[in-house]
Design a protein around this motif. Structure first.
Motif, short mmCIF file in Angstrom:
data_model
loop_
_atom_site.label_atom_id
_atom_site.label_comp_id
_atom_site.label_asym_id
_atom_site.label_seq_id
_atom_site.Cartn_x
_atom_site.Cartn_y
_atom_site.Cartn_z
N HIS A 190 0.83 -1.20 0.00
CA HIS A 190 0.00 0.00 0.00
C HIS A 190 0.86 1.25 0.00
CE1 HIS A 190 -4.06 -1.56 0.36
NE2 HIS A 190 -3.57 -2.51 1.14
N CYS A 191 0.48 2.19 -0.84
CA CYS A 191 1.18 3.47 -0.87
C CYS A 191 0.15 4.59 -0.75
CB CYS A 191 1.94 3.65 -2.19
SG CYS A 191 3.33 2.55 -2.34
N CYS A 192 0.56 5.64 -0.09
CA CYS A 192 -0.30 6.82 0.04
C CYS A 192 -0.07 7.71 -1.18
CB CYS A 192 0.05 7.57 1.32
SG CYS A 192 -0.81 9.12 1.49
N THR A 193 -1.16 8.15 -1.82
CA THR A 193 -0.98 8.94 -3.04
C THR A 193 -0.35 10.30 -2.76
OG1 THR A 193 -3.27 9.67 -2.85
CG2 THR A 193 -2.83 7.84 -4.35
N SER A 194 -0.36 10.74 -1.50
CA SER A 194 0.32 12.01 -1.25
C SER A 194 1.70 11.80 -0.61
CB SER A 194 -0.56 12.96 -0.44
OG SER A 194 -0.57 12.62 0.91
N CYS A 195 1.79 10.99 0.45
CA CYS A 195 3.09 10.80 1.12
C CYS A 195 4.07 10.02 0.24
CB CYS A 195 2.92 10.06 2.43
SG CYS A 195 1.84 10.89 3.58
N ASP A 196 3.57 9.08 -0.54
CA ASP A 196 4.45 8.26 -1.36
C ASP A 196 4.42 8.70 -2.83
OD1 ASP A 196 5.32 6.38 0.68
OD2 ASP A 196 3.26 5.67 0.68
N ALA A 197 3.96 9.93 -3.06
CA ALA A 197 3.79 10.42 -4.43
C ALA A 197 5.06 10.29 -5.27
CB ALA A 197 3.31 11.86 -4.41
N GLU A 198 6.20 10.65 -4.66
CA GLU A 198 7.47 10.61 -5.38
C GLU A 198 7.80 9.21 -5.88
OE1 GLU A 198 11.27 12.20 -3.72
OE2 GLU A 198 9.87 13.73 -2.97
#
Ligand code: ZN
Ligand code: ZN
Length: 112
Positions: free
Chosen positions: A77-85
């Motif tokens: 799982h990735c957060c679309t804002s925190c893991d955006a990079e």
């Protein structure tokens, strides 16, 4: 310990009825009548946002000394804002996330 579930419409936490459907565990809110999926309630460990996506990630293991070998794939799982990079990098390269990457959605990280 029960999962903390909250109606995304009205914030109700008690008057909720769960049932198993094709999409997973469905929840019906007795207060406002909203229906939502329990699994959508996953939250980012860093920003507590619910906008998470599943991305493939390389699984590696050390074989002999320091050589890494790819043993398979997993989904993380990735957060679309925190893991955006990291998401952007993997999308541009059309490649899964690197094995050493720890998504902030899963593990809170302080910015350095
Ligand atoms: Zn509700
Ligand atoms: Zn986040």
């Amino acid at each position: 310990m029960p999962l903390h579930i909250e109606c995304p419409q009205c914030g109700e936490t008690d008057d909720l009825v769960g049932d198993r459907g094709v999409e997973g565990i469905g929840i019906t809110c007795g207060a406002c009548g909203a229906r939502f999926l329990r699994d959508r309630q996953l939250r980012c460990a860093t920003c507590a946002g619910t906008d998470l996506v599943l991305r493939p990630q390389v699984l590696t293991q050390f074989s002999r000394g320091t050589q890494l070998s790819v043993v398979g794939w997993t989904e993380t799982h990735c957060c679309t804002s925190c893991d955006a990079e990291a998401l952007l990098r993997s999308e541009r390269a059309n490649a899964p996330l690197p094995a050493e990457y720890r998504p902030r959605a899963v593990r809170p990280q302080s910015r350095t």
